[in-house]
Structures are given as structure tokens and as C-alpha cells.
Design a protein around this motif. Structure first.
Motif, PDB file in Angstrom:
ATOM      1  N   GLU A 144      49.095  56.724  75.827  1.00 19.13           N
ATOM      2  CA  GLU A 144      50.522  56.383  75.754  1.00 19.13           C
ATOM      3  C   GLU A 144      51.394  57.624  75.862  1.00 19.13           C
ATOM      4  N   SER A 145      50.820  58.773  75.601  1.00 17.20           N
ATOM      5  CA  SER A 145      51.610  60.000  75.452  1.00 17.20           C
ATOM      6  C   SER A 145      51.469  60.929  76.650  1.00 17.20           C
ATOM      7  N   ASP A 146      52.581  61.503  77.074  1.00 14.40           N
ATOM      8  CA  ASP A 146      52.543  62.509  78.139  1.00 14.40           C
ATOM      9  C   ASP A 146      52.855  63.910  77.622  1.00 14.40           C
ATOM     10  N   ASP A 147      53.065  64.037  76.297  1.00  9.00           N
ATOM     11  CA  ASP A 147      53.481  65.337  75.760  1.00  9.00           C
ATOM     12  C   ASP A 147      52.625  65.802  74.580  1.00  9.00           C
ATOM     13  N   SER A 148      51.394  65.280  74.482  1.00  9.84           N
ATOM     14  CA  SER A 148      50.504  65.677  73.401  1.00  9.84           C
ATOM     15  C   SER A 148      49.942  67.077  73.652  1.00  9.84           C
ATOM     16  N   LEU A 149      50.168  67.984  72.727  1.00  6.61           N
ATOM     17  CA  LEU A 149      49.658  69.346  72.876  1.00  6.61           C
ATOM     18  C   LEU A 149      48.135  69.354  72.962  1.00  6.61           C
ATOM     19  N   LEU A 150      47.498  68.511  72.163  1.00  2.00           N
ATOM     20  CA  LEU A 150      46.034  68.456  72.164  1.00  2.00           C
ATOM     21  C   LEU A 150      45.493  67.873  73.458  1.00  2.00           C
ATOM     22  N   MET A 151      46.136  66.817  73.967  1.00  2.00           N
ATOM     23  CA  MET A 151      45.682  66.206  75.216  1.00  2.00           C
ATOM     24  C   MET A 151      45.828  67.180  76.380  1.00  2.00           C
ATOM     25  N   TRP A 152      46.938  67.884  76.421  1.00  2.00           N
ATOM     26  CA  TRP A 152      47.135  68.874  77.482  1.00  2.00           C
ATOM     27  C   TRP A 152      46.077  69.973  77.384  1.00  2.00           C
ATOM     28  N   ALA A 153      45.731  70.373  76.166  1.00  2.00           N
ATOM     29  CA  ALA A 153      44.742  71.436  75.987  1.00  2.00           C
ATOM     30  C   ALA A 153      43.328  70.953  76.326  1.00  2.00           C
ATOM     31  N   HIS A 154      42.982  69.747  75.865  1.00  2.00           N
ATOM     32  CA  HIS A 154      41.602  69.256  76.002  1.00  2.00           C
ATOM     33  C   HIS A 154      41.286  68.676  77.380  1.00  2.00           C
ATOM     34  N   TYR A 155      42.243  67.975  77.978  1.00  2.00           N
ATOM     35  CA  TYR A 155      41.945  67.218  79.198  1.00  2.00           C
ATOM     36  C   TYR A 155      42.668  67.736  80.441  1.00  2.00           C
ATOM     37  N   ALA A 156      43.559  68.674  80.279  1.00  2.00           N
ATOM     38  CA  ALA A 156      44.299  69.217  81.426  1.00  2.00           C
ATOM     39  C   ALA A 156      44.118  70.727  81.516  1.00  2.00           C
ATOM     40  N   ASP A 157      42.911  71.172  81.161  1.00  2.00           N
ATOM     41  CA  ASP A 157      42.526  72.571  81.352  1.00  2.00           C
ATOM     42  C   ASP A 157      43.536  73.538  80.741  1.00  2.00           C
ATOM     43  N   ASN A 158      43.771  73.357  79.443  1.00  2.00           N
ATOM     44  CA  ASN A 158      44.682  74.253  78.712  1.00  2.00           C
ATOM     45  C   ASN A 158      46.065  74.345  79.358  1.00  2.00           C
ATOM     46  N   HIS A 159      46.625  73.170  79.673  1.00  2.00           N
ATOM     47  CA  HIS A 159      47.984  73.053  80.212  1.00  2.00           C
ATOM     48  C   HIS A 159      48.104  73.505  81.672  1.00  2.00           C
ATOM     49  N   CYS A 160      46.979  73.773  82.340  1.00  2.00           N
ATOM     50  CA  CYS A 160      47.027  74.194  83.744  1.00  2.00           C
ATOM     51  C   CYS A 160      46.994  73.010  84.704  1.00  2.00           C
ATOM     52  N   GLY A 161      46.624  71.841  84.218  1.00  2.00           N
ATOM     53  CA  GLY A 161      46.462  70.670  85.079  1.00  2.00           C
ATOM     54  C   GLY A 161      47.714  69.830  85.187  1.00  2.00           C
ATOM     55  N   MET A 162      47.495  68.511  85.232  1.00  2.00           N
ATOM     56  CA  MET A 162      48.622  67.587  85.412  1.00  2.00           C
ATOM     57  C   MET A 162      48.388  66.308  84.623  1.00  2.00           C
ATOM     58  N   CYS A 163      49.457  65.567  84.435  1.00  2.00           N
ATOM     59  CA  CYS A 163      49.423  64.275  83.759  1.00  2.00           C
ATOM     60  C   CYS A 163      50.087  63.263  84.699  1.00  2.00           C
ATOM     61  N   VAL A 164      49.379  62.175  84.996  1.00  2.00           N
ATOM     62  CA  VAL A 164      49.838  61.206  85.998  1.00  2.00           C
ATOM     63  C   VAL A 164      50.269  59.922  85.307  1.00  2.00           C
ATOM     64  N   GLU A 165      51.454  59.458  85.640  1.00  2.00           N
ATOM     65  CA  GLU A 165      52.033  58.255  85.016  1.00  2.00           C
ATOM     66  C   GLU A 165      51.761  57.020  85.862  1.00  2.00           C
ATOM     67  N   TYR A 166      51.332  55.922  85.193  1.00  2.00           N
ATOM     68  CA  TYR A 166      51.111  54.642  85.859  1.00  2.00           C
ATOM     69  C   TYR A 166      51.846  53.533  85.099  1.00  2.00           C
ATOM     70  N   ASN A 167      52.449  52.623  85.819  1.00  2.49           N
ATOM     71  CA  ASN A 167      53.152  51.502  85.211  1.00  2.49           C
ATOM     72  C   ASN A 167      52.149  50.448  84.747  1.00  2.49           C
ATOM     73  N   LEU A 168      52.199  50.108  83.467  1.00  2.00           N
ATOM     74  CA  LEU A 168      51.205  49.201  82.885  1.00  2.00           C
ATOM     75  C   LEU A 168      51.243  47.811  83.519  1.00  2.00           C
ATOM     76  N   LEU A 169      52.431  47.246  83.696  1.00  2.00           N
ATOM     77  CA  LEU A 169      52.525  45.897  84.263  1.00  2.00           C
ATOM     78  C   LEU A 169      52.071  45.865  85.716  1.00  2.00           C
ATOM     79  N   GLU A 170      52.304  46.954  86.450  1.00  2.00           N
ATOM     80  CA  GLU A 170      51.850  47.014  87.844  1.00  2.00           C
ATOM     81  C   GLU A 170      50.333  47.059  87.937  1.00  2.00           C
ATOM     82  N   LEU A 171      49.690  47.667  86.935  1.00  2.00           N
ATOM     83  CA  LEU A 171      48.229  47.662  86.903  1.00  2.00           C
ATOM     84  C   LEU A 171      47.702  46.231  86.899  1.00  2.00           C
ATOM     85  N   ASN A 172      48.333  45.412  86.086  1.00  2.00           N
ATOM     86  CA  ASN A 172      47.924  44.002  86.016  1.00  2.00           C
ATOM     87  C   ASN A 172      48.285  43.251  87.284  1.00  2.00           C
TER      88      ASN A 172
END
Length: 300
Positions: A144-172
């Protein structure tokens, strides 16, 4: 703060229960469940879910081609993830309670040993079933979060990567994906009933619960999961890597990490310009331990 958050997230437990009913219930139960699922998606769920990526060309290519990787739970880094607890002592007590009224069996008697042996066979079968499901079910994890310090560190290569947004209703709407909220708890998911008439349904219910329950220590992830079995993945299931690269919708936006390298930033910007996708970049707040998002490209 934790109590407030739990109170605000109680609807997620209800939504998950309705989704499980939609997958395991009778026709009438499924119909009612789908109605409730729609209500929670429209009224309670976040508008967007986010996927964090490292800054590799492979990850960018996955996003560029509108794909999403679904991995089997056996590949996950949490040893408790999708791991179901089976208490054989508790199960055997349940078996004894299913005997006709006033029937008592002496521990160690031939009948007692026979029942215990039959239960042991069922438990071994269940463990094999759950093990197979952990290796043949594809799961993609979003937040749900695009600004989690831990998520950016753990899953986006220490803030070097990216975070991609998807619309939940469009997924369905476009892909018939049903994102399920993860419920965080101190209690593990346990299998504790061997009633013959419900054991198959209980097995599926418990497995879905195990996929969507994690320790409270992971609650910062604010996670949602999309689940696809091996059958749904079809010939795209990679036996060696135990996962599948499936179709995904076009992103609503892409957010670069505050430490994104210039070359990666240029590549992402070229993609967003060509596809008319909003592009942002995180910046460190000057006063608080917080990330602020600023615009690079906006098309709407």
C-alpha cells in the motif's frame, strides 16, 4: 499507534474471509461474497498498490513489457511464510471427539493405535499436499505504501531502484486479478480439523490463510498479494525457478529512489516519456526522517 492501525485494518480480515469464501464456498455463498468483495474494493481498499524494484535492466524490462513475476512461496525469505502448523496431538484429540457418544478408547489399545495410524497417514498426505502447493502456487507481492524507508532499502536496492504504481480496480477489471490483503498476527496458521466432510475445503482455506498471514514484524510492508496457481500460469510456469512471468496492466506512475543512478534514471525517463506514464523521484526531507515525492513528468 499500533492499536489505531489495527482498528483501521479490521476490514482487511473481513475482505480476506470473503475472498476465501468466494474460492471455497457454495454457489450462493460465492455470489454473496463477490458482492462484499466489490464493496470493500470500492469503499475501503487503497486506490493503488506498489511494486518495488531494484535498478537492474531486467527489472526495468519487466515493467516496460507490462509483466509481473509470480514466485512460489518456497522461494520467499521468511521461513514462516506459507508454512502451516499441524499439531498432531490436537488433531488426534479432535478425531477422538468425533467418535459416537459414550464411546471411550483406552490409550494404547488396538483401536486407539489404529485410529492414530490412520490419522498419521492423513497428516502425511496433508503435509505432502501443502508442500506441493508451496512449490506450484505463484504469488506476487505489492504494498500500500510508496514511501516506506524500509521497503525502499530492502526491495529497491537501498533507494537506488524504483517503485511502480498500479491501480487496484484496473487489476481486477483488465486481468481478473484479485489482490488479497495480508493479515499480520502473532499467531501462526494451524490446521486442526480432520472431519471427512470438510477436510478438503479446510485444507484450501488454511492454505490461503497461510499465504496471506505474516508475523507482526513484517507489518511495515502493508502487503497485498495476488495469487495464481500453476494451472492459471499454464505453460508460462518456470519449473526450474518455480514461478511465472505473467501479463500486467500499464503502470499509473513510476517513482525513482532518492539514490537512483543517472544512467538508470535516464532509462526510466525514456520509458515513461514514450509510454506517457507519470514519473516522480523521492527526495530526503530536510527536517524529518521522511521521503517526499517530487514530479519529473506528468501527463494527466
Amino acid at each position: 499507534m499500533a492499536d489505531f492501525q489495527k482498528e483501521n485494518d479490521d476490514w482487511k480480515n473481513v475482505l480476506r474471509s470473503e475472498i476465501i469464501t468466494a474460492l471455497t464456498g457454495s454457489s450462493q455463498e460465492k455470489k454473496q461474497a463477490y458482492s462484499q468483495i466489490g464493496y470493500y474494493y470500492l469503499c475501503s481498499a487503497p486506490a493503488s498498490l506498489y511494486k518495488y524494484y531494484s535498478d537492474t535492466s531486467l527489472k526495468l524490462e519487466t515493467v516496460r513489457e507490462n509483466k509481473l513475476w509470480f514466485s512460489a512461496p518456497c522461494n520467499f525469505n521468511d521461513v514462516f511464510d506459507c508454512d502451516i502448523s499441524i499439531d498432531e496431538k490436537e488433531l488426534f484429540n479432535c478425531v477422538l471427539k468425533m467418535l459416537p457418544d459414550k464411546v471411550t478408547i483406552r490409550p494404547g489399545s488396538p483401536m486407539w493405535c489404529n485410529l492414530k495410524g490412520e490419522m498419521g497417514q492423513q497428516v502425511r498426505k496433508l503435509k505432502t499436499t501443502f508442500k506441493d502447493l508451496r512449490e506450484t502456487t505463484g504469488i506476487s507481492c505489492l504494498s500500500e505504501s510508496d514511501d516506506s524507508l524500509l521497503m525502499w532499502a530492502h526491495y529497491a536496492d537501498n533507494h537506488c531502484g524504483m517503485c511502480v504504481e498500479y491501480n487496484l480496480l484496473e487489476l481486477n477489471r483488465q486481468l481478473s486479478f484479485t489482490p488479497v490483503p495480508v493479515v499480520y498476527s502473532d499467531d501462526r496458521v494451524r490446521f486442526c480439523s480432520l472431519k471427512p466432510e470438510t477436510v478438503e475445503k479446510n485444507s484450501l482455506t488454511v492454505f490461503i490463510q497461510s499465504i496471506t498471514t505474516k508475523s507482526l514484524e513484517w507489518s511495515y510492508e502493508r502487503e497485498w498479494r495476488i495469487i495464481q496457481d500453476k494451472g492459471a500460469c499454464g505453460d508460462r510456469w518456470n519449473i526450474n525457478n518455480k514461478g511465472a512471468l505473467l501479463d500486467m496492466i500499464v503502470p499509473s506512475s513510476v517513482i525513482l529512489g532518492c539514490e537512483a543512478k543517472q544512467e538508470f534514471e535516464k532509462a526510466v525517463k525514456r520509458y515513461c516519456e514514450a509510454s506517457k506514464i507519470n514519473l516522480y523521484k523521492m527526495e530526503k526531507d530536510k527536517a524529518l526522517y521522511r521521503l517526499n515525492k517530487h514530479s519529473i513528468l506528468e501527463f494527466d
